[in-house]
Write a protein that holds these residues in place. Structure first.
Motif, PDB file in Angstrom:
ATOM      1  N   LEU A 175       0.831  -1.203   0.000  1.00 31.80           N
ATOM      2  CA  LEU A 175       0.000   0.000   0.000  1.00 31.80           C
ATOM      3  C   LEU A 175       0.868   1.256   0.000  1.00 31.80           C
ATOM      4  O   LEU A 175       0.599   2.211  -0.738  1.00 31.80           O
ATOM      5  CB  LEU A 175      -0.919  -0.008   1.219  1.00 31.80           C
ATOM      6  N   VAL A 176       1.900   1.260   0.824  1.00 30.40           N
ATOM      7  CA  VAL A 176       2.803   2.409   0.892  1.00 30.40           C
ATOM      8  C   VAL A 176       3.525   2.611  -0.440  1.00 30.40           C
ATOM      9  O   VAL A 176       3.625   3.737  -0.946  1.00 30.40           O
ATOM     10  CB  VAL A 176       3.823   2.237   2.033  1.00 30.40           C
ATOM     11  N   ILE A 177       4.022   1.527  -1.019  1.00 27.72           N
ATOM     12  CA  ILE A 177       4.748   1.633  -2.285  1.00 27.72           C
ATOM     13  C   ILE A 177       3.847   2.196  -3.381  1.00 27.72           C
ATOM     14  O   ILE A 177       4.225   3.131  -4.107  1.00 27.72           O
ATOM     15  CB  ILE A 177       5.313   0.259  -2.700  1.00 27.72           C
ATOM     16  N   VAL A 178       2.641   1.643  -3.508  1.00 25.17           N
ATOM     17  CA  VAL A 178       1.707   2.126  -4.536  1.00 25.17           C
ATOM     18  C   VAL A 178       1.357   3.590  -4.286  1.00 25.17           C
ATOM     19  O   VAL A 178       1.342   4.409  -5.217  1.00 25.17           O
ATOM     20  CB  VAL A 178       0.437   1.261  -4.569  1.00 25.17           C
ATOM     21  N   LEU A 180       3.101   5.909  -2.707  1.00 19.92           N
ATOM     22  CA  LEU A 180       4.240   6.782  -2.989  1.00 19.92           C
ATOM     23  C   LEU A 180       4.490   6.906  -4.485  1.00 19.92           C
ATOM     24  O   LEU A 180       4.822   7.986  -4.980  1.00 19.92           O
ATOM     25  CB  LEU A 180       5.493   6.257  -2.278  1.00 19.92           C
ATOM     26  N   VAL A 181       4.335   5.796  -5.212  1.00 21.27           N
ATOM     27  CA  VAL A 181       4.519   5.839  -6.667  1.00 21.27           C
ATOM     28  C   VAL A 181       3.484   6.773  -7.295  1.00 21.27           C
ATOM     29  O   VAL A 181       3.810   7.607  -8.156  1.00 21.27           O
ATOM     30  CB  VAL A 181       4.423   4.424  -7.279  1.00 21.27           C
ATOM     31  N   VAL A 182       2.228   6.634  -6.869  1.00 19.31           N
ATOM     32  CA  VAL A 182       1.169   7.495  -7.399  1.00 19.31           C
ATOM     33  C   VAL A 182       1.425   8.952  -7.036  1.00 19.31           C
ATOM     34  O   VAL A 182       1.294   9.855  -7.873  1.00 19.31           O
ATOM     35  CB  VAL A 182      -0.209   7.042  -6.876  1.00 19.31           C
ATOM     36  N   TRP A 183       1.804   9.183  -5.780  1.00 23.21           N
ATOM     37  CA  TRP A 183       2.033  10.565  -5.322  1.00 23.21           C
ATOM     38  C   TRP A 183       3.193  11.215  -6.080  1.00 23.21           C
ATOM     39  O   TRP A 183       3.048  12.315  -6.640  1.00 23.21           O
ATOM     40  CB  TRP A 183       2.284  10.597  -3.822  1.00 23.21           C
ATOM     41  N   PHE A 184       4.338  10.548  -6.094  1.00 25.58           N
ATOM     42  CA  PHE A 184       5.493  11.155  -6.752  1.00 25.58           C
ATOM     43  C   PHE A 184       5.304  11.207  -8.266  1.00 25.58           C
ATOM     44  O   PHE A 184       5.743  12.160  -8.918  1.00 25.58           O
ATOM     45  CB  PHE A 184       6.771  10.392  -6.394  1.00 25.58           C
ATOM     46  N   GLY A 185       4.644  10.192  -8.824  1.00 25.87           N
ATOM     47  CA  GLY A 185       4.437  10.174 -10.265  1.00 25.87           C
ATOM     48  C   GLY A 185       3.512  11.277 -10.738  1.00 25.87           C
ATOM     49  O   GLY A 185       3.821  12.006 -11.690  1.00 25.87           O
ATOM     50  N   LEU A 186       2.335  11.419 -10.069  1.00 27.04           N
ATOM     51  CA  LEU A 186       1.332  12.381 -10.515  1.00 27.04           C
ATOM     52  C   LEU A 186       1.520  13.776  -9.921  1.00 27.04           C
ATOM     53  O   LEU A 186       1.358  14.774 -10.621  1.00 27.04           O
ATOM     54  CB  LEU A 186      -0.068  11.874 -10.165  1.00 27.04           C
ATOM     55  N   ALA A 187       1.830  13.836  -8.634  1.00 33.73           N
ATOM     56  CA  ALA A 187       1.855  15.129  -7.955  1.00 33.73           C
ATOM     57  C   ALA A 187       3.212  15.823  -8.005  1.00 33.73           C
ATOM     58  O   ALA A 187       3.282  17.046  -7.838  1.00 33.73           O
ATOM     59  CB  ALA A 187       1.432  14.954  -6.492  1.00 33.73           C
ATOM     60  N   ILE A 188       4.292  15.074  -8.232  1.00 30.69           N
ATOM     61  CA  ILE A 188       5.635  15.676  -8.223  1.00 30.69           C
ATOM     62  C   ILE A 188       6.238  15.697  -9.623  1.00 30.69           C
ATOM     63  O   ILE A 188       6.520  16.775 -10.175  1.00 30.69           O
ATOM     64  CB  ILE A 188       6.565  14.910  -7.257  1.00 30.69           C
ATOM     65  N   TYR A 216      -7.102   8.946  -5.586  1.00 35.59           N
ATOM     66  CA  TYR A 216      -6.848   7.507  -5.739  1.00 35.59           C
ATOM     67  C   TYR A 216      -6.263   6.915  -4.458  1.00 35.59           C
ATOM     68  O   TYR A 216      -6.673   5.833  -4.019  1.00 35.59           O
ATOM     69  CB  TYR A 216      -5.907   7.259  -6.910  1.00 35.59           C
ATOM     70  N   ILE A 217      -5.312   7.622  -3.864  1.00 34.27           N
ATOM     71  CA  ILE A 217      -4.701   7.136  -2.624  1.00 34.27           C
ATOM     72  C   ILE A 217      -5.758   7.010  -1.526  1.00 34.27           C
ATOM     73  O   ILE A 217      -5.756   6.048  -0.744  1.00 34.27           O
ATOM     74  CB  ILE A 217      -3.551   8.061  -2.185  1.00 34.27           C
ATOM     75  N   ALA A 218      -6.673   7.963  -1.456  1.00 36.42           N
ATOM     76  CA  ALA A 218      -7.746   7.886  -0.458  1.00 36.42           C
ATOM     77  C   ALA A 218      -8.580   6.628  -0.653  1.00 36.42           C
ATOM     78  O   ALA A 218      -8.960   5.966   0.324  1.00 36.42           O
ATOM     79  CB  ALA A 218      -8.638   9.128  -0.547  1.00 36.42           C
ATOM     80  N   LEU A 219      -8.851   6.269  -1.890  1.00 39.47           N
ATOM     81  CA  LEU A 219      -9.646   5.076  -2.179  1.00 39.47           C
ATOM     82  C   LEU A 219      -8.951   3.801  -1.707  1.00 39.47           C
ATOM     83  O   LEU A 219      -9.559   2.952  -1.055  1.00 39.47           O
ATOM     84  CB  LEU A 219      -9.933   4.989  -3.674  1.00 39.47           C
ATOM     85  N   ILE A 220      -7.670   3.654  -2.027  1.00 38.06           N
ATOM     86  CA  ILE A 220      -6.995   2.405  -1.677  1.00 38.06           C
ATOM     87  C   ILE A 220      -6.695   2.328  -0.177  1.00 38.06           C
ATOM     88  O   ILE A 220      -6.745   1.250   0.416  1.00 38.06           O
ATOM     89  CB  ILE A 220      -5.709   2.200  -2.517  1.00 38.06           C
TER      90      ILE A 220
END
Length: 233
Positions: A175-178, A180-188, A216-220
């Motif tokens: 969960l943490v890996i996904v 962080l990937v989503v956060w850094f990929g989309l938001a950074i 998306y992170i909130a959903l997962i």
């Protein structure tokens, strides 16, 4: 799927996508938070110009708290969406508002613990700093949902999160890996990549991509927390 005696629900990361498409309201709280963040950053320039930007950490702190509270609202909405197929934004906002004190305390504590972990790791180098920060996220990733949808008071949210992370370390790590990937990929990285092409529209792109990531992170996070909550809390 089971691995090392632990049940892994990897399908939740796929199932979250169509649910997201049916519940775009889950990105609205982060969208508002991101817009507020942009406004505060612009305001901080002239506001703290006389002190060479020394007051910006105060603005950054306020922005982080706004983001954290917005994320909690999205988690409540996401939990409703998983349970009923559709979430109610007004209901999610009302529930978050009633718990605002506890949520804000947990948000501040979450940022503080990650900061302290990075600071301690930074003594031995940037790699260890990032590793300890990620470990802190692993330990306390359920703190905000524990208060927002689990009804756990602020004083018990971190121990509740740590308990779940320790009992289910592998699902939590994924969960943490996904996340962080989503956060850094989309938001950074994505805003930085499109910045040279959109010009003045950079802030708009940044707001949209950041809210997409947090939605998306909130959903997962909401789904995984709910799966653990009734067993431990």
């Amino acid at each position: 799927m089971r691995m090392g005696g632990q049940r892994l629900d990897l399908m939740l990361y796929v199932q979250a996508l169509p649910l997201y498409a049916r519940n775009l309201g889950v990105l609205l709280p982060p969208l508002i938070a991101a817009a507020i963040g942009v406004g505060l950053r612009y305001l901080s320039g002239p506001l703290f110009e006389g002190v060479a930007g020394a007051g910006y950490p105060i603005i950054a702190f306020i922005i982080n708290v706004v983001y954290g509270f917005a994320f909690a609202v999205s988690v409540i909405l996401a939990d409703d969406a998983w349970r009923n197929g559709h979430g109610n934004l007004r209901s999610a906002w009302d529930r978050a508002r009633r718990k605002a004190g506890d949520i804000i305390m947990v948000v501040i504590g979450f940022y503080f613990l990650i900061y302290i972990a990075g600071l301690i790791g930074g003594i031995l180098g940037p790699i260890l700093s990032q590793a300890l920060s990620a470990l802190a996220v692993w330990a306390f990733i359920y703190a905000i949902p524990a208060t927002a949808i689990g009804g756990v008071p602020a004083g018990g949210a971190f121990s509740a999160s740590l308990q779940a992370a320790r009992r289910y370390p592998l699902p939590t790590a994924i969960l943490v890996i996904v996340s962080l990937v989503v956060w850094f990929g989309l938001a950074i990285y994505a805003p930085a990549s499109v910045g040279p092409f959109v010009g003045p529209g950079y802030d708009v792109a940044n707001v949209i991509l950041t809210s997409l990531a947090l939605g998306y992170i909130a959903l997962i996070v909401a789904r995984q927390y709910s799966g653990f909550a009734f067993r431990f809390w």
